[in-house]
Scaffold this motif. Structure first.
Motif, PDB file in Angstrom:
ATOM      1  N   GLY A 195       1.470 -19.309   5.864  1.00  0.00           N
ATOM      2  CA  GLY A 195       1.934 -17.991   5.476  1.00  0.00           C
ATOM      3  C   GLY A 195       1.005 -16.953   6.064  1.00  0.00           C
ATOM      4  N   THR A 196       1.311 -15.706   5.831  1.00  0.00           N
ATOM      5  CA  THR A 196       0.518 -14.619   6.390  1.00  0.00           C
ATOM      6  C   THR A 196       0.362 -13.499   5.369  1.00  0.00           C
ATOM      7  N   ILE A 197      -0.579 -12.630   5.615  1.00  0.00           N
ATOM      8  CA  ILE A 197      -0.622 -11.328   4.953  1.00  0.00           C
ATOM      9  C   ILE A 197      -0.102 -10.355   6.000  1.00  0.00           C
ATOM     10  N   GLY A 198       1.202 -10.106   5.966  1.00  0.00           N
ATOM     11  CA  GLY A 198       1.858  -9.322   6.997  1.00  0.00           C
ATOM     12  C   GLY A 198       2.178  -7.919   6.542  1.00  0.00           C
ATOM     13  N   MET A 199       3.036  -7.268   7.308  1.00  0.00           N
ATOM     14  CA  MET A 199       3.404  -5.878   7.035  1.00  0.00           C
ATOM     15  C   MET A 199       4.707  -5.815   6.247  1.00  0.00           C
ATOM     16  N   VAL A 200       4.719  -4.968   5.229  1.00  0.00           N
ATOM     17  CA  VAL A 200       5.915  -4.695   4.430  1.00  0.00           C
ATOM     18  C   VAL A 200       6.345  -3.260   4.714  1.00  0.00           C
ATOM     19  N   TYR A 201       7.631  -3.058   4.927  1.00  0.00           N
ATOM     20  CA  TYR A 201       8.110  -1.694   5.181  1.00  0.00           C
ATOM     21  C   TYR A 201       9.490  -1.490   4.576  1.00  0.00           C
ATOM     22  N   ASN A 202       9.708  -0.268   4.145  1.00  0.00           N
ATOM     23  CA  ASN A 202      10.996   0.153   3.606  1.00  0.00           C
ATOM     24  C   ASN A 202      11.819   0.697   4.765  1.00  0.00           C
ATOM     25  N   ALA A 203      12.882  -0.007   5.149  1.00  0.00           N
ATOM     26  CA  ALA A 203      13.668   0.371   6.327  1.00  0.00           C
ATOM     27  C   ALA A 203      14.356   1.719   6.156  1.00  0.00           C
ATOM     28  N   GLY A 297       2.966  -0.901   4.011  1.00  0.00           N
ATOM     29  CA  GLY A 297       1.682  -1.513   3.665  1.00  0.00           C
ATOM     30  C   GLY A 297       1.662  -2.966   4.076  1.00  0.00           C
ATOM     31  N   ASP A 298       0.843  -3.733   3.393  1.00  0.00           N
ATOM     32  CA  ASP A 298       0.824  -5.169   3.637  1.00  0.00           C
ATOM     33  C   ASP A 298       1.271  -5.889   2.378  1.00  0.00           C
ATOM     34  N   GLY A 299       1.458  -7.198   2.493  1.00  0.00           N
ATOM     35  CA  GLY A 299       1.943  -7.928   1.332  1.00  0.00           C
ATOM     36  C   GLY A 299       2.130  -9.398   1.625  1.00  0.00           C
TER      37      GLY A 299
END
Length: 417
Positions: A195-203, A297-299
């Motif tokens: 898994g990763t600590i990736g980027m979260v974004y609201n499209a 952010g990240d998540g």
């Protein structure tokens, strides 16, 4: 991962996840149902596989409530002979359920070996139980990458005899190139999934298409609507990636760690001005994204996947172009196992493509092998580059510098840097 262990700098699999679910984020159905009649805060204990629903086949419970198991009267084996039983110690909750259905039961059926299961709820408890039990009490254990670093340091695991694991060649190159103890000549863990600590974004609020750059989280247009994981080692690691540095060396333009870490701290201080809140639990991050407080952010992918399943189709997860902090849960053979060959055959079986293709979607995370399917490719953490965008932390490097990272991050958050 159990966030309560983060302050002391424990394993990455103790730092993110979901109670009763995969330790990096996705709650099990049992946990969700149990929480529905209680305060939502009951889910804030969100990190780490749960011992709920664990299968206890022998032994009893330790004082922490983890199910434990001793070798009892199980038949042992020597040389290249299969034993009748294998003692397996894993995360509990939905992780254990998926492992049972898609790995353990098929292995038992094919090999005629009975797998005696027990489960833990945190890496600390797992390592403590292995350390305090007589050698041979466990055969296969399930440490995270950083948990396995501690296991190797504490001499709790056997080196892997790769000649007995014929499917090892299926493992992604990024995992074959990584060793939990960089100076070690031998392999000690068999990564299962990543898994990763990736980027979260609201499209609805963030335009463009992924993969984005981490630069986006330094864009002042998202000031006041940016949320980031509030642990120093993650902030330092991700910032180094954004600056084009190797986060396990962190040398700046002058070619020294001292210069590099100053550049990282300066960038963290700049980014801090845009952060609405640093989150420190899975529940906290899902609340910030779902109520619109944060749009970027990240998540953890597991949490975002759960939100998507709840109807939040505007929330997306991606691995940025510079890469992301990678983590993995692994299999290791416990020190003194008298069923070492059987354990190796268990690992070999786990790496079969057909096993991974069934197991991976049930776990909610891509396999650490080249096995793929449409279901695997649909998982949020899936890296289409074959693992090239996964970056793993050198635990010895982290151990050396974490105290300074923690203290400086606190100064940044207080505006005293």
């Amino acid at each position: 991962m159990d966030i309560r262990d983060v302050a002391s700098g424990n394993s990455d699999a103790d730092q993110n996840g979901a109670t009763g679910g995969n330790q990096w984020g996705r709650p099990s159905r049992r946990t969700v149902l149990a929480a529905s009649g209680a305060a939502i805060a009951g889910l804030a204990g969100c990190l780490g596989g749960s011992s709920e629903g664990s299968t206890e086949t022998s032994g009893g419970e330790d004082s922490s409530g983890d199910s434990t198991e001793t070798s009892g009267g199980a038949t042992t084996s020597s040389g290249d002979e299969l034993a009748d039983t294998l003692n397996f110690y894993s995360w509990g909750g939905s992780t254990q359920e998926a492992l049972t259905e898609h790995l353990i039961e098929p292995f038992e059926e094919e090999y005629g070996v009975t797998v005696e299961q027990s489960s833990f709820s945190s890496q600390d408890k797992m390592l403590a139980n292995v350390r305090s039990s007589p050698e041979g009490s466990y055969d296969v254990i399930m440490p995270s990458l950083s948990g396995s670093y501690n296991a190797v340091k504490q001499d709790l695991v056997e080196p892997l005899r790769l000649d007995n694991i014929e499917t090892w060649s299926n493992v992604l190159p990024s995992f074959q190139d990584f060793n939990v103890v960089a100076s070690a000549d031998e392999r000690y863990v068999a990564p299962l999934y990543y898994g990763t600590i990736g980027m979260v974004y609201n499209a609805d609020e963030v335009s463009g298409s992924p993969p984005f750059s981490w630069d986006l989280t330094w864009d002042d247009q998202y000031a006041g609507s940016l949320t980031l994981e509030g642990f120093a080692f993650v902030r330092v690691f991700t910032t180094a990636l954004r600056l084009g540095m190797d986060p396990n060396v962190m040398e700046g333009d002058a070619g020294s760690y001292e210069e590099g870490i100053k550049q990282v701290y300066d960038a963290m201080a700049e980014q801090h001005e845009y952060v609405t809140k640093y989150w420190t639990s899975g529940q906290e991050q899902t609340t910030l994204y779902s109520n619109g407080t944060a749009v970027l952010g990240d998540g953890w992918s597991g949490r975002i996947l759960s939100l998507q399943e709840d109807g939040y189709d505007n929330l997306n997860y991606t691995i940025p172009e510079e890469g992301a902090y990678g983590w993995s849960d692994t299999f290791a053979i416990a020190k003194g196992s008298e069923r070492r060959y059987t354990a190796e055959k268990f690992l070999e079986f786990a790496y079969r493509p057909e096993v991974q293709e069934a197991l991976s979607p049930a776990l909610g995370y891509p396999p650490a092998t080249d096995a793929t399917s449409s279901d695997i490719e649909a998982l949020p953490d899936f890296d289409p580059t074959g693992g090239d965008r996964l970056v793993f932390q050198d635990q010895q490097f982290k151990e050396t510098h974490q105290e300074d990272w923690n203290s400086t991050f606190e100064q940044i958050k207080l505006g005293q840097y």
